[in-house]
Scaffold this motif. Structure first.
Motif, PDB file in Angstrom:
ATOM      1  N   ALA A  69       0.660  -1.358  -0.110  1.00  0.00           N
ATOM      2  CA  ALA A  69       0.019  -0.070   0.119  1.00  0.00           C
ATOM      3  C   ALA A  69       0.940   1.244   0.017  1.00  0.00           C
ATOM      4  CB  ALA A  69      -1.037   0.105   1.136  1.00  0.00           C
ATOM      5  N   PHE A  70       2.195   1.068   0.478  1.00  0.00           N
ATOM      6  CA  PHE A  70       2.871   2.464   0.292  1.00  0.00           C
ATOM      7  C   PHE A  70       4.109   2.209  -0.783  1.00  0.00           C
ATOM      8  CE2 PHE A  70       1.015   1.776   4.543  1.00  0.00           C
ATOM      9  CZ  PHE A  70       0.705   3.043   4.771  1.00  0.00           C
ATOM     10  N   THR A  71       3.817   2.164  -1.968  1.00  0.00           N
ATOM     11  CA  THR A  71       4.359   2.353  -3.030  1.00  0.00           C
ATOM     12  C   THR A  71       4.956   3.741  -3.154  1.00  0.00           C
ATOM     13  OG1 THR A  71       2.993   2.830  -4.600  1.00  0.00           O
ATOM     14  CG2 THR A  71       3.508   0.315  -4.211  1.00  0.00           C
ATOM     15  N   ARG A  72       6.086   3.949  -3.809  1.00  0.00           N
ATOM     16  CA  ARG A  72       6.839   5.295  -4.167  1.00  0.00           C
ATOM     17  C   ARG A  72       5.667   6.006  -4.818  1.00  0.00           C
ATOM     18  NH1 ARG A  72      11.675   5.801  -4.648  1.00  0.00           N
ATOM     19  NH2 ARG A  72      12.637   7.523  -4.988  1.00  0.00           N
ATOM     20  N   THR A  73       4.741   5.657  -5.738  1.00  0.00           N
ATOM     21  CA  THR A  73       3.753   6.539  -6.234  1.00  0.00           C
ATOM     22  C   THR A  73       2.745   6.930  -5.319  1.00  0.00           C
ATOM     23  OG1 THR A  73       4.101   5.342  -8.326  1.00  0.00           O
ATOM     24  CG2 THR A  73       2.051   6.431  -8.246  1.00  0.00           C
TER      25      THR A  73
ATOM     26  N   ASP B 199      -7.264   8.728   4.097  1.00  0.00           N
ATOM     27  CA  ASP B 199      -7.279   8.983   2.662  1.00  0.00           C
ATOM     28  C   ASP B 199      -6.627   7.839   1.895  1.00  0.00           C
ATOM     29  OD1 ASP B 199      -7.445  11.642   3.140  1.00  0.00           O
ATOM     30  OD2 ASP B 199      -5.168  12.076   3.098  1.00  0.00           O
ATOM     31  N   LEU B 200      -5.897   6.639   2.341  1.00  0.00           N
ATOM     32  CA  LEU B 200      -5.604   5.720   1.765  1.00  0.00           C
ATOM     33  C   LEU B 200      -6.794   4.804   1.332  1.00  0.00           C
ATOM     34  CD1 LEU B 200      -2.254   4.515   3.429  1.00  0.00           C
ATOM     35  CD2 LEU B 200      -2.628   5.100   0.935  1.00  0.00           C
ATOM     36  N   HIS B 201      -7.663   4.602   2.389  1.00  0.00           N
ATOM     37  CA  HIS B 201      -8.942   3.876   2.404  1.00  0.00           C
ATOM     38  C   HIS B 201     -10.192   4.607   1.809  1.00  0.00           C
ATOM     39  CE1 HIS B 201      -6.986   0.551   4.065  1.00  0.00           C
ATOM     40  NE2 HIS B 201      -6.298   1.330   4.939  1.00  0.00           N
ATOM     41  N   GLY B 202     -10.003   5.977   1.319  1.00  0.00           N
ATOM     42  CA  GLY B 202     -10.970   6.572   0.935  1.00  0.00           C
ATOM     43  C   GLY B 202     -12.280   6.834   1.638  1.00  0.00           C
ATOM     44  N   VAL B 203     -11.753   7.003   2.965  1.00  0.00           N
ATOM     45  CA  VAL B 203     -13.001   7.214   4.059  1.00  0.00           C
ATOM     46  C   VAL B 203     -13.430   8.785   4.096  1.00  0.00           C
ATOM     47  CG1 VAL B 203     -13.619   7.456   6.473  1.00  0.00           C
ATOM     48  CG2 VAL B 203     -12.145   5.569   5.718  1.00  0.00           C
ATOM     49  N   PRO B 204     -14.604   9.290   3.680  1.00  0.00           N
ATOM     50  CA  PRO B 204     -15.126  10.569   3.544  1.00  0.00           C
ATOM     51  C   PRO B 204     -14.721  11.158   4.889  1.00  0.00           C
ATOM     52  CG  PRO B 204     -16.924   9.022   2.798  1.00  0.00           C
ATOM     53  CD  PRO B 204     -15.782   8.189   3.378  1.00  0.00           C
TER      54      PRO B 204
END
Length: 170
Positions: free
Chosen positions: A109-113, A156-161
């Motif tokens: 989940a923590f790639t450079r991009t 943010d990573l999981h798209g939680v509003p």
């Protein structure tokens, strides 16, 4: 290496926090590792040396998993969250090889991009949180900074509003 014993009374928590810097300086002068007994008799270890602190979590004779000590901890009045409770069985409470397996999954989940995409928002939020602390000149850093920052990143990573983040944190 000398191990120093200390009794820790958490009744005056405010005083404990107010004297934290002076206590830390005194403990460092005595040595890097201290055995601490709380008021209920539970023993724990306080490592205040940076290099030893970095080595401690990976030491093969130390465990982060509370499960083997569950009965002793419960007998001392501690409430332990174990696997199946929803909060344990995670990477922070796991020893190898389980820790290694979970870390490998999380690293995807923590790639450079992903990191480059998140960095500006994380930096902006960090500045906002610090700016909110500055006028008071004093803060509980967990409540004001180290709690909200990673929670916001994970949301943010999981798209939680935004409107559901406080619920998730609770």
């Amino acid at each position: 290496m000398t191990i120093h014993d200390h009794d820790l009374n958490l009744v005056g928590t405010t005083d404990l926090k107010a004297d934290a810097r002076a206590r830390h300086v005194a403990l460092r002068a005595q040595g890097p590792i201290h055995r601490v007994r709380s008021a209920d008799g539970t023993t724990s270890w306080l490592v205040i040396d940076y290099e030893l602190g970095r080595q401690t979590p990976a030491h093969p004779q130390l465990s982060k998993n509370p499960e083997p000590s569950t009965e002793q901890l419960r007998a001392s009045g501690r409430h332990i969250l174990l696997a199946g409770s929803g909060f344990c069985g995670n990477m922070l409470m796991a020893d190898p090889p389980e820790h290694t397996r979970l870390r490998r999954l999380a690293s995807k989940a923590f790639t450079r991009t992903v990191i480059e995409r998140l960095a500006p928002g994380v930096e902006q939020l960090a500045h906002e949180l610090i700016d909110a602390i500055a006028p008071a000149g004093i803060a509980d850093l967990v409540a004001a900074f180290t709690g909200p920052l990673p929670m916001a990143v994970m949301c943010d990573l999981h798209g939680v509003p935004e409107q559901h983040r406080d619920d998730l944190q609770r």
